[in-house]
Design a protein around this motif. Sequence first.
Motif, PDB file in Angstrom:
ATOM      1  N   THR A 246       5.219   3.799  16.992  1.00 47.98           N
ATOM      2  CA  THR A 246       6.177   2.732  16.709  1.00 47.98           C
ATOM      3  C   THR A 246       5.481   1.614  15.955  1.00 47.98           C
ATOM      4  O   THR A 246       4.284   1.368  16.148  1.00 47.98           O
ATOM      5  CB  THR A 246       6.852   2.191  17.982  1.00 47.98           C
ATOM      6  OG1 THR A 246       7.892   1.292  17.604  1.00 47.98           O
ATOM      7  CG2 THR A 246       5.880   1.498  18.900  1.00 47.98           C
ATOM      8  N   TRP A 247       6.243   0.980  15.112  1.00 44.37           N
ATOM      9  CA  TRP A 247       5.792  -0.177  14.358  1.00 44.37           C
ATOM     10  C   TRP A 247       6.727  -1.335  14.708  1.00 44.37           C
ATOM     11  O   TRP A 247       7.940  -1.245  14.506  1.00 44.37           O
ATOM     12  CB  TRP A 247       5.855   0.085  12.853  1.00 44.37           C
ATOM     13  CG  TRP A 247       4.856   1.073  12.382  1.00 44.37           C
ATOM     14  CD1 TRP A 247       3.649   0.811  11.797  1.00 44.37           C
ATOM     15  CD2 TRP A 247       4.967   2.515  12.412  1.00 44.37           C
ATOM     16  NE1 TRP A 247       3.007   1.982  11.485  1.00 44.37           N
ATOM     17  CE2 TRP A 247       3.802   3.048  11.857  1.00 44.37           C
ATOM     18  CE3 TRP A 247       5.951   3.393  12.882  1.00 44.37           C
ATOM     19  CZ2 TRP A 247       3.577   4.411  11.740  1.00 44.37           C
ATOM     20  CZ3 TRP A 247       5.733   4.751  12.759  1.00 44.37           C
ATOM     21  CH2 TRP A 247       4.561   5.250  12.195  1.00 44.37           C
ATOM     22  N   ASP A 248       6.183  -2.394  15.243  1.00 37.95           N
ATOM     23  CA  ASP A 248       6.954  -3.590  15.579  1.00 37.95           C
ATOM     24  C   ASP A 248       7.124  -4.388  14.287  1.00 37.95           C
ATOM     25  O   ASP A 248       6.150  -4.870  13.709  1.00 37.95           O
ATOM     26  CB  ASP A 248       6.189  -4.406  16.620  1.00 37.95           C
ATOM     27  CG  ASP A 248       6.965  -5.613  17.118  1.00 37.95           C
ATOM     28  OD1 ASP A 248       7.930  -6.037  16.465  1.00 37.95           O
ATOM     29  OD2 ASP A 248       6.582  -6.139  18.173  1.00 37.95           O
ATOM     30  N   ILE A 249       8.355  -4.511  13.808  1.00 36.85           N
ATOM     31  CA  ILE A 249       8.613  -5.211  12.544  1.00 36.85           C
ATOM     32  C   ILE A 249       9.469  -6.461  12.754  1.00 36.85           C
ATOM     33  O   ILE A 249      10.077  -6.971  11.816  1.00 36.85           O
ATOM     34  CB  ILE A 249       9.237  -4.260  11.497  1.00 36.85           C
ATOM     35  CG1 ILE A 249      10.534  -3.648  12.011  1.00 36.85           C
ATOM     36  CG2 ILE A 249       8.236  -3.171  11.098  1.00 36.85           C
ATOM     37  CD1 ILE A 249      11.296  -2.816  10.985  1.00 36.85           C
ATOM     38  N   ARG A 250       9.472  -6.960  13.990  1.00 39.19           N
ATOM     39  CA  ARG A 250      10.241  -8.164  14.285  1.00 39.19           C
ATOM     40  C   ARG A 250       9.602  -9.387  13.631  1.00 39.19           C
ATOM     41  O   ARG A 250       8.388  -9.524  13.607  1.00 39.19           O
ATOM     42  CB  ARG A 250      10.294  -8.414  15.795  1.00 39.19           C
ATOM     43  CG  ARG A 250      11.001  -7.334  16.575  1.00 39.19           C
ATOM     44  CD  ARG A 250      10.876  -7.547  18.061  1.00 39.19           C
ATOM     45  NE  ARG A 250       9.474  -7.519  18.470  1.00 39.19           N
ATOM     46  CZ  ARG A 250       9.009  -8.002  19.608  1.00 39.19           C
ATOM     47  NH1 ARG A 250       9.825  -8.562  20.472  1.00 39.19           N
ATOM     48  NH2 ARG A 250       7.733  -7.932  19.897  1.00 39.19           N
ATOM     49  N   GLY A 251      10.452 -10.266  13.161  1.00 36.69           N
ATOM     50  CA  GLY A 251       9.991 -11.563  12.690  1.00 36.69           C
ATOM     51  C   GLY A 251       9.841 -12.503  13.872  1.00 36.69           C
ATOM     52  O   GLY A 251      10.138 -12.129  15.013  1.00 36.69           O
ATOM     53  N   PRO A 252       9.380 -13.736  13.634  1.00 37.49           N
ATOM     54  CA  PRO A 252       9.158 -14.694  14.724  1.00 37.49           C
ATOM     55  C   PRO A 252      10.397 -14.928  15.593  1.00 37.49           C
ATOM     56  O   PRO A 252      10.293 -14.981  16.818  1.00 37.49           O
ATOM     57  CB  PRO A 252       8.740 -15.978  13.998  1.00 37.49           C
ATOM     58  CG  PRO A 252       8.202 -15.518  12.687  1.00 37.49           C
ATOM     59  CD  PRO A 252       8.977 -14.274  12.338  1.00 37.49           C
ATOM     60  N   PHE A 253      11.555 -15.067  14.974  1.00 32.80           N
ATOM     61  CA  PHE A 253      12.790 -15.295  15.729  1.00 32.80           C
ATOM     62  C   PHE A 253      13.059 -14.134  16.675  1.00 32.80           C
ATOM     63  O   PHE A 253      13.341 -14.332  17.858  1.00 32.80           O
ATOM     64  CB  PHE A 253      13.967 -15.499  14.773  1.00 32.80           C
ATOM     65  CG  PHE A 253      15.300 -15.573  15.463  1.00 32.80           C
ATOM     66  CD1 PHE A 253      15.690 -16.723  16.136  1.00 32.80           C
ATOM     67  CD2 PHE A 253      16.169 -14.486  15.455  1.00 32.80           C
ATOM     68  CE1 PHE A 253      16.915 -16.798  16.792  1.00 32.80           C
ATOM     69  CE2 PHE A 253      17.392 -14.546  16.107  1.00 32.80           C
ATOM     70  CZ  PHE A 253      17.768 -15.696  16.772  1.00 32.80           C
ATOM     71  N   MET A 254      12.978 -12.912  16.164  1.00 31.62           N
ATOM     72  CA  MET A 254      13.270 -11.739  16.995  1.00 31.62           C
ATOM     73  C   MET A 254      12.211 -11.509  18.069  1.00 31.62           C
ATOM     74  O   MET A 254      12.501 -10.959  19.114  1.00 31.62           O
ATOM     75  CB  MET A 254      13.432 -10.482  16.137  1.00 31.62           C
ATOM     76  CG  MET A 254      14.804 -10.359  15.514  1.00 31.62           C
ATOM     77  SD  MET A 254      16.140 -10.453  16.737  1.00 31.62           S
ATOM     78  CE  MET A 254      15.823  -9.010  17.731  1.00 31.62           C
ATOM     79  N   ARG A 255      10.986 -11.940  17.836  1.00 35.68           N
ATOM     80  CA  ARG A 255       9.951 -11.812  18.877  1.00 35.68           C
ATOM     81  C   ARG A 255      10.330 -12.666  20.090  1.00 35.68           C
ATOM     82  O   ARG A 255      10.188 -12.231  21.230  1.00 35.68           O
ATOM     83  CB  ARG A 255       8.589 -12.202  18.346  1.00 35.68           C
ATOM     84  CG  ARG A 255       8.030 -11.161  17.405  1.00 35.68           C
ATOM     85  CD  ARG A 255       6.624 -11.533  16.945  1.00 35.68           C
ATOM     86  NE  ARG A 255       6.222 -10.692  15.850  1.00 35.68           N
ATOM     87  CZ  ARG A 255       5.681  -9.497  15.977  1.00 35.68           C
ATOM     88  NH1 ARG A 255       5.468  -9.007  17.178  1.00 35.68           N
ATOM     89  NH2 ARG A 255       5.354  -8.777  14.928  1.00 35.68           N
ATOM     90  N   VAL A 256      10.821 -13.875  19.845  1.00 35.05           N
ATOM     91  CA  VAL A 256      11.222 -14.753  20.944  1.00 35.05           C
ATOM     92  C   VAL A 256      12.489 -14.227  21.603  1.00 35.05           C
ATOM     93  O   VAL A 256      12.540 -14.047  22.826  1.00 35.05           O
ATOM     94  CB  VAL A 256      11.433 -16.204  20.442  1.00 35.05           C
ATOM     95  CG1 VAL A 256      12.054 -17.073  21.529  1.00 35.05           C
ATOM     96  CG2 VAL A 256      10.107 -16.787  19.962  1.00 35.05           C
TER      97      VAL A 256
END
Length: 155
Positions: free
Chosen positions: A112-122
């Motif tokens: 898996t590759w985590d491609i979340r931006g800062p908003f989605m990480r929170v």
Amino acid sequence: MSEPSASARIEIAAPAERVYELITDLANLAAWNAECVRARWVGPVKEARRGARFVGGNRNGARRWSTHCTVTAADPGRAFAYHVRAAGVLDVAVWRFELTPTDEGCLVEQKTWDIRGPFMRVVGGWTTNVRDRVTHNTANMARTLENLKRVAERR
């Protein structure tokens, strides 16, 4: 593609084609997947084919959420991959299964590759109650592959 955020691998004493069928059988996904507890095809394509879409229902303890996925690779007996979005528009991850035939069955690698931006990480951390997605995914992938092995070798 870059190095995956998390990965796991396992040897399964079953043909790669059989394991691929299990991986792409959304109706029976909950029998072996550690976090995704249900999935269903949406749109006109109802099978594992590049561009096909599905919705996944996920669970972590009492937390539940859904994802919208688009198949990016569907090579029977070899690879199945999909791009995951929240609310259908916010990037979350890319997931990939790679199958390599062996003398005893096949080697299965899940990445898996985590491609979340800062908003989605929170938001994602709050929604799923998972602050450290890499550690969480690594543990879940090991459990998922052990479950997949049990189901594939039982047939």
